[in-house]
Design a protein around this motif. Sequence first.
Motif, PDB file in Angstrom:
ATOM      1  N   PHE A  24       0.840  -1.191   0.000  1.00  0.00           N
ATOM      2  CA  PHE A  24       0.000   0.000   0.000  1.00  0.00           C
ATOM      3  C   PHE A  24       0.878   1.245   0.000  1.00  0.00           C
ATOM      4  N   GLU A  25       0.456   2.235  -0.753  1.00  0.00           N
ATOM      5  CA  GLU A  25       1.117   3.531  -0.793  1.00  0.00           C
ATOM      6  C   GLU A  25       0.734   4.331   0.456  1.00  0.00           C
ATOM      7  N   PRO A  26       1.516   5.371   0.780  1.00  0.00           N
ATOM      8  CA  PRO A  26       1.162   6.226   1.912  1.00  0.00           C
ATOM      9  C   PRO A  26      -0.228   6.854   1.732  1.00  0.00           C
ATOM     10  N   HIS A  27      -0.923   7.014   2.826  1.00  0.00           N
ATOM     11  CA  HIS A  27      -2.241   7.665   2.882  1.00  0.00           C
ATOM     12  C   HIS A  27      -3.320   6.914   2.098  1.00  0.00           C
ATOM     13  N   THR A  28      -3.196   5.597   2.032  1.00  0.00           N
ATOM     14  CA  THR A  28      -4.212   4.771   1.390  1.00  0.00           C
ATOM     15  C   THR A  28      -5.263   4.391   2.423  1.00  0.00           C
ATOM     16  N   ARG A  29      -6.543   4.620   2.091  1.00  0.00           N
ATOM     17  CA  ARG A  29      -7.629   4.158   2.966  1.00  0.00           C
ATOM     18  C   ARG A  29      -7.782   2.656   2.728  1.00  0.00           C
ATOM     19  N   MET A  30      -7.507   1.869   3.754  1.00  0.00           N
ATOM     20  CA  MET A  30      -7.592   0.414   3.616  1.00  0.00           C
ATOM     21  C   MET A  30      -9.024  -0.066   3.804  1.00  0.00           C
ATOM     22  N   SER A  53       5.570  -4.327   7.365  1.00  0.00           N
ATOM     23  CA  SER A  53       6.317  -3.076   7.490  1.00  0.00           C
ATOM     24  C   SER A  53       5.356  -1.911   7.376  1.00  0.00           C
ATOM     25  N   GLY A  54       5.810  -0.770   7.890  1.00  0.00           N
ATOM     26  CA  GLY A  54       4.999   0.438   7.843  1.00  0.00           C
ATOM     27  C   GLY A  54       4.071   0.546   9.032  1.00  0.00           C
ATOM     28  N   ALA A  55       3.201   1.537   8.969  1.00  0.00           N
ATOM     29  CA  ALA A  55       2.258   1.798  10.060  1.00  0.00           C
ATOM     30  C   ALA A  55       0.884   2.132   9.488  1.00  0.00           C
ATOM     31  N   VAL A  56      -0.134   1.806  10.274  1.00  0.00           N
ATOM     32  CA  VAL A  56      -1.527   2.059   9.898  1.00  0.00           C
ATOM     33  C   VAL A  56      -2.225   2.741  11.061  1.00  0.00           C
ATOM     34  N   HIS A  57      -2.907   3.847  10.772  1.00  0.00           N
ATOM     35  CA  HIS A  57      -3.742   4.507  11.774  1.00  0.00           C
ATOM     36  C   HIS A  57      -5.126   3.877  11.758  1.00  0.00           C
ATOM     37  N   ALA A  85     -10.872  10.634  14.121  1.00  0.00           N
ATOM     38  CA  ALA A  85     -10.044  10.594  15.325  1.00  0.00           C
ATOM     39  C   ALA A  85      -9.200   9.320  15.310  1.00  0.00           C
ATOM     40  N   ILE A  86      -7.888   9.468  15.396  1.00  0.00           N
ATOM     41  CA  ILE A  86      -6.997   8.310  15.434  1.00  0.00           C
ATOM     42  C   ILE A  86      -7.102   7.678  16.819  1.00  0.00           C
ATOM     43  N   VAL A  87      -7.422   6.391  16.846  1.00  0.00           N
ATOM     44  CA  VAL A  87      -7.587   5.693  18.119  1.00  0.00           C
ATOM     45  C   VAL A  87      -6.462   4.704  18.403  1.00  0.00           C
ATOM     46  N   ASP A  88      -5.681   4.343  17.393  1.00  0.00           N
ATOM     47  CA  ASP A  88      -4.559   3.434  17.607  1.00  0.00           C
ATOM     48  C   ASP A  88      -3.653   3.475  16.392  1.00  0.00           C
ATOM     49  N   VAL A  89      -2.420   3.065  16.579  1.00  0.00           N
ATOM     50  CA  VAL A  89      -1.453   2.957  15.491  1.00  0.00           C
ATOM     51  C   VAL A  89      -0.890   1.545  15.531  1.00  0.00           C
ATOM     52  N   LEU A  90      -0.990   0.856  14.404  1.00  0.00           N
ATOM     53  CA  LEU A  90      -0.471  -0.507  14.294  1.00  0.00           C
ATOM     54  C   LEU A  90       0.781  -0.511  13.439  1.00  0.00           C
ATOM     55  N   GLY A  91       1.672  -1.451  13.725  1.00  0.00           N
ATOM     56  CA  GLY A  91       2.918  -1.530  12.984  1.00  0.00           C
ATOM     57  C   GLY A  91       3.315  -2.963  12.697  1.00  0.00           C
ATOM     58  N   PRO A  92       4.565  -3.165  12.295  1.00  0.00           N
ATOM     59  CA  PRO A  92       5.038  -4.494  11.924  1.00  0.00           C
ATOM     60  C   PRO A  92       4.731  -5.544  13.001  1.00  0.00           C
ATOM     61  N   VAL A 149       3.297   0.504   3.229  1.00  0.00           N
ATOM     62  CA  VAL A 149       2.958  -0.651   4.063  1.00  0.00           C
ATOM     63  C   VAL A 149       3.031  -1.912   3.221  1.00  0.00           C
ATOM     64  N   THR A 150       3.652  -2.952   3.781  1.00  0.00           N
ATOM     65  CA  THR A 150       3.577  -4.284   3.201  1.00  0.00           C
ATOM     66  C   THR A 150       2.943  -5.189   4.236  1.00  0.00           C
ATOM     67  N   ALA A 151       2.181  -6.156   3.746  1.00  0.00           N
ATOM     68  CA  ALA A 151       1.444  -7.033   4.654  1.00  0.00           C
ATOM     69  C   ALA A 151       1.148  -8.359   3.970  1.00  0.00           C
ATOM     70  N   VAL A 152       0.798  -9.329   4.784  1.00  0.00           N
ATOM     71  CA  VAL A 152       0.220 -10.558   4.267  1.00  0.00           C
ATOM     72  C   VAL A 152      -1.284 -10.367   4.407  1.00  0.00           C
ATOM     73  N   ALA A 153      -1.998 -10.460   3.295  1.00  0.00           N
ATOM     74  CA  ALA A 153      -3.444 -10.244   3.277  1.00  0.00           C
ATOM     75  C   ALA A 153      -4.163 -11.584   3.205  1.00  0.00           C
ATOM     76  N   PHE A 154      -5.364 -11.610   3.780  1.00  0.00           N
ATOM     77  CA  PHE A 154      -6.167 -12.830   3.805  1.00  0.00           C
ATOM     78  C   PHE A 154      -7.599 -12.506   3.415  1.00  0.00           C
ATOM     79  N   ASP A 155      -8.176 -13.351   2.591  1.00  0.00           N
ATOM     80  CA  ASP A 155      -9.594 -13.276   2.253  1.00  0.00           C
ATOM     81  C   ASP A 155     -10.365 -13.856   3.430  1.00  0.00           C
ATOM     82  N   ALA A 156     -11.204 -13.048   4.060  1.00  0.00           N
ATOM     83  CA  ALA A 156     -11.900 -13.464   5.286  1.00  0.00           C
ATOM     84  C   ALA A 156     -12.797 -14.668   5.070  1.00  0.00           C
ATOM     85  N   GLU A 157     -13.519 -14.701   3.957  1.00  0.00           N
ATOM     86  CA  GLU A 157     -14.425 -15.824   3.722  1.00  0.00           C
ATOM     87  C   GLU A 157     -13.653 -17.131   3.584  1.00  0.00           C
ATOM     88  N   LYS A 158     -12.521 -17.100   2.910  1.00  0.00           N
ATOM     89  CA  LYS A 158     -11.711 -18.315   2.774  1.00  0.00           C
ATOM     90  C   LYS A 158     -11.228 -18.801   4.135  1.00  0.00           C
TER      91      LYS A 158
END
Length: 151
Positions: A28-34, A49-53, A64-71, A96-105
């Motif tokens: 994900f690029e910076p300032h991407t709404r996930m 890697s990276g951080a997510v608000h 309002a930012i309620v938490d910050v997640l990281g690696p 941000v880099t991450a391992v993504a998962f399809d919730a239904e799977k």
Amino acid sequence: MTSIAKLVEMLAPDVRERLLALGYTARFEPHTRMFEEGAKADRFWLLNSGAVHLDAHVPGAHRAIVDVLGPGDLLGWSWLFPPYRWHLGAETVGHVTAVAFDAEKVRQVCREDPEFGQAMFACCAQVIAGRLHATRTRLLTLYGPHGASVR
């Protein structure tokens, strides 16, 4: 140990391998709404890697930012519980880099393999409990009596 170890180290090796086999790399690029609060929760991520608000919608104001997640952090648990809607929103801070998962799977594998499902729910419950405790601590620090100690 990889940066996603915080979550997967809680899982037995066979469960860990099965979960990671369901994942794929996401960038994900910076300032991407996930995701947006109230939208369908159809995936989750283990951050490498990276951080997510995490943020909450405040009517008539900014988010309002309620938490910050990281690696190593799990991003998203709303996929576990019907009606599968996000309780918060999320936006990347930088790259941000991450391992993504399809919730239904993942839910399907949980239904087919009760041991896998129990391990996933127990692991996610630990993450949720930790986040609730951290939120409680932040609230007590902000709004508790001045000079009160926080356990």
